[in-house]
Design a protein around this motif. Sequence first.
Motif, mmCIF file in Angstrom:
data_model
loop_
_atom_site.group_PDB
_atom_site.id
_atom_site.type_symbol
_atom_site.label_atom_id
_atom_site.label_comp_id
_atom_site.label_asym_id
_atom_site.label_seq_id
_atom_site.Cartn_x
_atom_site.Cartn_y
_atom_site.Cartn_z
ATOM 1 N N LEU A 184 0.752 -0.932 0.125
ATOM 2 C CA LEU A 184 0.001 -0.007 -0.112
ATOM 3 C C LEU A 184 0.767 1.139 0.096
ATOM 4 N N CYS A 185 2.200 1.174 0.078
ATOM 5 C CA CYS A 185 2.902 2.358 -0.169
ATOM 6 C C CYS A 185 3.046 2.860 -1.533
ATOM 7 N N ALA A 186 3.325 4.220 -1.578
ATOM 8 C CA ALA A 186 3.270 4.696 -2.648
ATOM 9 C C ALA A 186 4.044 6.251 -2.750
ATOM 10 N N PRO A 187 4.592 6.662 -3.726
ATOM 11 C CA PRO A 187 5.366 7.953 -3.693
ATOM 12 C C PRO A 187 4.410 8.915 -3.194
ATOM 13 N N ASN A 188 3.007 9.018 -3.534
ATOM 14 C CA ASN A 188 2.181 10.064 -3.255
ATOM 15 C C ASN A 188 1.920 9.888 -1.707
ATOM 16 N N TYR A 189 2.182 8.896 -1.032
ATOM 17 C CA TYR A 189 1.592 8.472 0.159
ATOM 18 C C TYR A 189 2.346 7.319 0.830
ATOM 19 N N CYS A 190 2.917 7.597 2.055
ATOM 20 C CA CYS A 190 3.853 6.534 2.826
ATOM 21 C C CYS A 190 4.734 5.921 1.773
ATOM 22 N N PHE A 191 5.805 6.806 1.435
ATOM 23 C CA PHE A 191 6.849 6.518 0.685
ATOM 24 C C PHE A 191 7.887 5.750 1.479
ATOM 25 N N ARG A 192 7.328 4.650 2.046
ATOM 26 C CA ARG A 192 8.278 4.047 2.936
ATOM 27 C C ARG A 192 8.996 2.720 2.680
ATOM 28 N N TYR A 193 8.670 2.384 1.379
ATOM 29 C CA TYR A 193 9.524 0.915 1.062
ATOM 30 C C TYR A 193 10.833 1.107 0.951
ATOM 31 N N ARG A 194 11.524 1.863 1.958
ATOM 32 C CA ARG A 194 12.928 2.056 2.238
ATOM 33 C C ARG A 194 13.471 1.632 3.239
ATOM 34 N N PRO A 195 14.785 1.186 3.549
ATOM 35 C CA PRO A 195 15.243 0.669 4.729
ATOM 36 C C PRO A 195 15.358 1.393 5.707
ATOM 37 N N ALA A 196 15.409 2.596 5.527
ATOM 38 C CA ALA A 196 15.427 3.738 6.795
ATOM 39 C C ALA A 196 14.016 4.117 7.378
ATOM 40 N N ALA A 197 12.876 3.880 6.540
ATOM 41 C CA ALA A 197 11.532 4.127 6.998
ATOM 42 C C ALA A 197 11.021 3.434 8.221
ATOM 43 N N ARG A 198 10.307 3.973 8.874
ATOM 44 C CA ARG A 198 9.960 3.284 10.294
ATOM 45 C C ARG A 198 8.615 4.137 10.538
ATOM 46 N N TYR A 199 7.686 3.156 11.092
ATOM 47 C CA TYR A 199 6.348 3.430 11.362
ATOM 48 C C TYR A 199 5.722 2.916 12.807
ATOM 49 N N PRO A 200 5.091 3.790 13.604
ATOM 50 C CA PRO A 200 4.717 3.270 14.871
ATOM 51 C C PRO A 200 3.337 2.461 14.878
ATOM 52 N N GLU A 201 3.408 1.219 15.318
ATOM 53 C CA GLU A 201 2.325 0.556 15.344
ATOM 54 C C GLU A 201 1.622 -0.018 16.770
ATOM 55 N N PRO A 202 0.556 0.345 17.118
ATOM 56 C CA PRO A 202 -0.090 -0.078 18.430
ATOM 57 C C PRO A 202 -0.046 -1.507 18.492
ATOM 58 N N VAL A 203 0.381 -2.215 19.626
ATOM 59 C CA VAL A 203 0.553 -3.462 19.732
ATOM 60 C C VAL A 203 -0.603 -4.283 19.721
ATOM 61 N N ASP A 204 -1.893 -3.401 19.920
ATOM 62 C CA ASP A 204 -3.211 -4.289 20.018
ATOM 63 C C ASP A 204 -3.809 -4.210 18.396
ATOM 64 N N THR A 205 -2.985 -3.758 17.537
ATOM 65 C CA THR A 205 -3.457 -3.716 16.109
ATOM 66 C C THR A 205 -2.989 -4.495 15.281
ATOM 67 N N SER A 206 -3.935 -5.127 14.370
ATOM 68 C CA SER A 206 -3.751 -6.002 13.326
ATOM 69 C C SER A 206 -4.478 -5.474 12.046
ATOM 70 N N THR A 207 -3.655 -5.654 10.784
ATOM 71 C CA THR A 207 -4.219 -5.383 9.796
ATOM 72 C C THR A 207 -3.636 -6.175 8.537
ATOM 73 N N SER A 208 -4.326 -5.693 7.386
ATOM 74 C CA SER A 208 -4.401 -6.722 6.066
ATOM 75 C C SER A 208 -2.825 -6.377 5.464
ATOM 76 N N HIS A 209 -2.144 -5.418 5.941
ATOM 77 C CA HIS A 209 -0.677 -5.380 5.239
ATOM 78 C C HIS A 209 0.497 -5.089 6.251
ATOM 79 N N VAL A 210 0.218 -5.894 7.342
ATOM 80 C CA VAL A 210 1.454 -6.161 8.444
ATOM 81 C C VAL A 210 1.546 -7.548 8.612
ATOM 82 N N GLY A 211 2.948 -8.084 8.579
ATOM 83 C CA GLY A 211 3.144 -9.202 8.809
ATOM 84 C C GLY A 211 4.760 -9.291 9.742
#
Length: 323
Positions: free
Chosen positions: A287-314
């Motif tokens: 779901l990452c795109a240059p116009n939103y969440c350009f984070r398919y890079r090794p330096a990128a990082r994102y905060p995820e609540p530990v009680d959350t599950s989604t269709s794009h996190v493994g």
Amino acid sequence: MTRPDTDSETRDAPDDDMARIPGGTFTMGATEFYPEEAPTREVEVDGFWMDTTPVTNAAFAAFVDETGYTTLAEREPDPEDYPGADPDDLVPGSAVFTPPDGPVDLRDPSGWWEYVPGADWRHPFGPDSAVDDRMDHPVVHVAYEDAAAYAEWAGKRLPTEAQWERAARGGLDGTRFVWGDEHVPDGKLLANTWQGQFPYENTMLDGYERTSPVGAFPANEFGLYDMAGNVWDWTRDWFSADPTAGTGESPSCCTPTNPRGVSKEASVDQRDPAGVPRKVLKGGSHLCAPNYCFRYRPAARYPEPVDTSTSHVGFRCIVPDER
């Protein structure tokens, strides 16, 4: 800069689907994109082994079959954990990407995320879906505790943020992407990401609308697949907007070794009324795109609540040299 891992040739892999990540120093972070990635700093990690792919539905199914484990998305939510919530909304389920018909406010993720009752790792899009034809895809709808439980069962652990970034870079120190600095070298797409205007226009130039089979794109220099795109990976580290916080050492004066970041309490977003702590996600997703969440890079990082599950996190696992 990289210190060679002199024992890498003499160590046996914990299993056939793991690659050796040599210990050494490398440049972590970036300054060109999102503020939580900065500053760039030299970090040292010890050598370890990492799964060559994200954990698949097939591998997670083996874990569940043997242990009877029930993921967080499959359990009844505890009302005490969600004060003020409508009891009718507290049903088992998970967040599923649901594309809108047209442009929406990119500041409001509710425009493309929907909490779907009955969505879980076996039913990635809702109760009427299945993974029978997706067993070689990354498992999704796994919360942090689910990933940690699998890792313990497998005799492994989740990587730290520094270990993950070291592995993703594949020895290419300081590059923008896991394959180098060019976004689409020779016009070739090297990861499962979003093409078109997110979140409503997906041209699927890479051939995939959602997740892809693991290994569908080339490995990096360490032999690891899907270190960019496809699904985000959980890490063990608690999130801070300052990636140097908690290391105990200033990146301007010395090189932290195996840094771990902040405490659980420090990871909580003060705007969150439920006070849920957050772990660092790495790698970006389909779901990452240059116009939103350009984070398919090794330096990128994102905060995820530990009680959350989604269709794009493994997730994927490691085995360190010293446990």
